[in-house]
Structure formats: structure tokens, C-alpha cells
Design a protein around this motif. Structure first.
Motif, PDB file in Angstrom:
ATOM      1  N   ARG A  95      16.535  -0.791 -16.974  1.00  0.00           N
ATOM      2  CA  ARG A  95      17.627  -1.380 -16.202  1.00  0.00           C
ATOM      3  C   ARG A  95      18.436  -0.316 -15.478  1.00  0.00           C
ATOM      4  O   ARG A  95      18.991  -0.582 -14.411  1.00  0.00           O
ATOM      5  N   ARG A  96      18.538   0.889 -16.051  1.00  0.00           N
ATOM      6  CA  ARG A  96      19.295   1.952 -15.409  1.00  0.00           C
ATOM      7  C   ARG A  96      18.713   2.325 -14.055  1.00  0.00           C
ATOM      8  O   ARG A  96      19.426   2.819 -13.182  1.00  0.00           O
ATOM      9  N   ARG A  97      17.407   2.091 -13.888  1.00  0.00           N
ATOM     10  CA  ARG A  97      16.783   2.430 -12.611  1.00  0.00           C
ATOM     11  C   ARG A  97      17.158   1.424 -11.520  1.00  0.00           C
ATOM     12  O   ARG A  97      17.144   1.750 -10.339  1.00  0.00           O
ATOM     13  N   PHE A  98      17.527   0.215 -11.923  1.00  0.00           N
ATOM     14  CA  PHE A  98      17.780  -0.830 -10.944  1.00  0.00           C
ATOM     15  C   PHE A  98      19.253  -1.151 -10.740  1.00  0.00           C
ATOM     16  O   PHE A  98      19.646  -1.576  -9.669  1.00  0.00           O
ATOM     17  N   GLN A  99      20.067  -0.978 -11.746  1.00  0.00           N
ATOM     18  CA  GLN A  99      21.463  -1.361 -11.602  1.00  0.00           C
ATOM     19  C   GLN A  99      22.350  -0.349 -12.304  1.00  0.00           C
ATOM     20  O   GLN A  99      21.910   0.387 -13.169  1.00  0.00           O
ATOM     21  N   MET A 127       0.836  -1.206   0.000  1.00  0.00           N
ATOM     22  CA  MET A 127       0.000   0.000   0.000  1.00  0.00           C
ATOM     23  C   MET A 127       0.867   1.251   0.000  1.00  0.00           C
ATOM     24  O   MET A 127       0.575   2.221  -0.690  1.00  0.00           O
ATOM     25  N   ARG A 128       1.953   1.217   0.765  1.00  0.00           N
ATOM     26  CA  ARG A 128       2.860   2.369   0.795  1.00  0.00           C
ATOM     27  C   ARG A 128       3.527   2.571  -0.559  1.00  0.00           C
ATOM     28  O   ARG A 128       3.711   3.706  -1.010  1.00  0.00           O
ATOM     29  N   LEU A 129       3.918   1.467  -1.200  1.00  0.00           N
ATOM     30  CA  LEU A 129       4.532   1.575  -2.519  1.00  0.00           C
ATOM     31  C   LEU A 129       3.546   2.167  -3.531  1.00  0.00           C
ATOM     32  O   LEU A 129       3.918   3.015  -4.344  1.00  0.00           O
ATOM     33  N   ALA A 130       2.302   1.725  -3.483  1.00  0.00           N
ATOM     34  CA  ALA A 130       1.281   2.279  -4.378  1.00  0.00           C
ATOM     35  C   ALA A 130       1.079   3.765  -4.114  1.00  0.00           C
ATOM     36  O   ALA A 130       0.870   4.551  -5.044  1.00  0.00           O
ATOM     37  N   ARG A 165      12.679  -5.755  -5.840  1.00  0.00           N
ATOM     38  CA  ARG A 165      11.745  -6.815  -6.242  1.00  0.00           C
ATOM     39  C   ARG A 165      10.304  -6.320  -6.242  1.00  0.00           C
ATOM     40  O   ARG A 165       9.515  -6.696  -7.111  1.00  0.00           O
ATOM     41  N   MET A 166       9.948  -5.496  -5.275  1.00  0.00           N
ATOM     42  CA  MET A 166       8.593  -4.956  -5.240  1.00  0.00           C
ATOM     43  C   MET A 166       8.341  -4.050  -6.436  1.00  0.00           C
ATOM     44  O   MET A 166       7.280  -4.115  -7.070  1.00  0.00           O
ATOM     45  N   LEU A 167       9.321  -3.206  -6.766  1.00  0.00           N
ATOM     46  CA  LEU A 167       9.166  -2.317  -7.912  1.00  0.00           C
ATOM     47  C   LEU A 167       9.131  -3.097  -9.221  1.00  0.00           C
ATOM     48  O   LEU A 167       8.384  -2.754 -10.144  1.00  0.00           O
ATOM     49  N   GLU A 168       9.903  -4.174  -9.293  1.00  0.00           N
ATOM     50  CA  GLU A 168       9.873  -5.047 -10.471  1.00  0.00           C
ATOM     51  C   GLU A 168       8.503  -5.690 -10.635  1.00  0.00           C
ATOM     52  O   GLU A 168       7.970  -5.780 -11.742  1.00  0.00           O
ATOM     53  N   ARG A 169       7.922  -6.161  -9.541  1.00  0.00           N
ATOM     54  CA  ARG A 169       6.616  -6.830  -9.605  1.00  0.00           C
ATOM     55  C   ARG A 169       5.531  -5.888 -10.096  1.00  0.00           C
ATOM     56  O   ARG A 169       4.681  -6.279 -10.906  1.00  0.00           O
ATOM     57  N   VAL A 170       5.553  -4.650  -9.625  1.00  0.00           N
ATOM     58  CA  VAL A 170       4.560  -3.671 -10.076  1.00  0.00           C
ATOM     59  C   VAL A 170       4.801  -3.316 -11.538  1.00  0.00           C
ATOM     60  O   VAL A 170       3.855  -3.175 -12.320  1.00  0.00           O
ATOM     61  N   SER A 171       6.070  -3.198 -11.937  1.00  0.00           N
ATOM     62  CA  SER A 171       6.386  -2.856 -13.321  1.00  0.00           C
ATOM     63  C   SER A 171       5.920  -3.942 -14.282  1.00  0.00           C
ATOM     64  O   SER A 171       5.500  -3.647 -15.407  1.00  0.00           O
TER      65      SER A 171
END
Length: 190
Positions: A160-164, A4-7, A36-42
């Protein structure tokens, strides 16, 4: 609770390009968990086929889906606005673009006001509307499509630039200058 906080973080209208460290700091979770949470939403946002607007979803979500969908066709003004035939031609490329990507108004989540009823302030109501809409998209997404989108999305460099960290490749296989050896030699000579 962290979902919920991520949303809520993603549904803000002011911020753009939410990075993993910002999510980790906002949720008070480790870096790997935030990634991982941001990946799942993406994964689920790539499969979204409804109407899109930053007032409806917030700037980070809108920008991500717009990049994933590709460039929008350029809309030109009619040559003679007074002619009905010329007015009808305007927007036809946009309609074809929507049909090709299967963008439909019926895919836009219809709010029930579950989260909005928890708060009375008008500003917070708009925020909670966006949070509820994003959560509905994530919960109703097809997992098979999301898994296929994940493989496709991993090839996008802007994602990918956002994650690594992106490694800088030198031309013609040149090696990076070694600064540590030079500093050690000067210390020995002194």
C-alpha cells in the motif's frame, strides 16, 4: 501498447521498487491509470508459481514475488561434506518449502522468441526475453486466483505504501500541531 511499455519498465534489471509516479511518467498516462495498471499486474504476480530470478524477470518483479511468497528457508552447510548422508540433508528444508508453496519448474514460461525476433541487438534481446516472459505470466494467470490474491494483497502495508500515502498515527489519540492558527495570531498582533 501501454501494457507492453509497462512490462518493459518492470523487466529492467537495474531499477527496484517501481512506484506509481515513475510508471505514470514512463507511460505518459494519468496517475490513476498507472496505479490501476500496476495493480492489475501485481494481482497476477502473486499467483505466479514458477522459478524466479532477477535475470529471468527483472528486479522489480522478482522483489515483489519474493515478498509475496514470504521468507526463504535458511540453507546450512553440512557438518561433514565428505559424508553423503550429511550432503543429502542440505537443501531438504528448501525442497519442503517449494513443495508447500507449490513452486514448480514447469510453471516457468517457455519463451518462443516472438519479441526477440523484432530486435537484433544482444542487450535488447535479453530485455525482450524478460518482457515476453512477464507478458506470458500475466496473460495465462487464472482470474479467480488473481481476484482472491487482490483481497489478500490489499492488507500488505509494504504494498500500500507504493500506491498511497500512509497516515502517521500519533500515540494516545493526540492531535497534530496546528501551525496555521499560530501564524495567523502573530499576524494580528503585528
Amino acid at each position: 501498447m501501454n501494457w507492453m511499455r509497462l512490462a518493459y519498465v518492470l523487466s529492467e534489471t537495474n531499477s527496484r521498487n517501481v512506484s506509481v509516479p515513475e510508471v505514470a511518467e514512463a507511460l505518459d498516462v494519468p496517475y490513476k491509470t498507472a496505479a490501476r495498471m500496476l495493480e492489475r499486474v501485481s494481482d497476477t504476480l502473486v499467483t505466479y508459481r514458477g522459478l524466479l530470478d532477477k535475470r529471468r524477470f527483472g528486479s522489480p518483479v522478482t522483489e515483489f514475488v519474493v515478498k509475496a511468497r514470504g521468507p526463504q528457508p535458511r540453507l546450512r552447510f553440512p557438518k561433514h561434506p565428505s559424508y553423503a548422508k550429511h550432503r543429502a540433508k542440505v537443501g531438504q528444508s528448501y525442497v519442503r518449502w517449494k513443495e508447500r508453496l507449490k513452486l514448480d519448474a514447469t510453471a516457468t514460461p517457455i519463451l518462443t522468441g516472438v519479441l526477440r525476433s523484432k530486435d537484433k541487438a544482444s542487450g535488447a534481446q535479453e530485455n525482450l526475453d524478460r518482457v515476453e516472459r512477464l507478458l506470458m505470466v500475466v496473460l495465462h494467470a487464472d482470474q479467480v486466483e488473481a481476484k482472491a490474491a487482490r483481497k489478500k494483497r490489499n492488507g500488505w502495508e509494504w504494498h500500500r505504501r507504493r500506491f498511497q500515502k500512509v497516515r502517521i498515527r500519533l500515540p494516545n489519540g493526540a492531535s497534530a500541531p496546528q501551525r496555521h492558527k499560530a501564524s495567523k495570531e502573530t499576524e494580528v498582533k503585528a
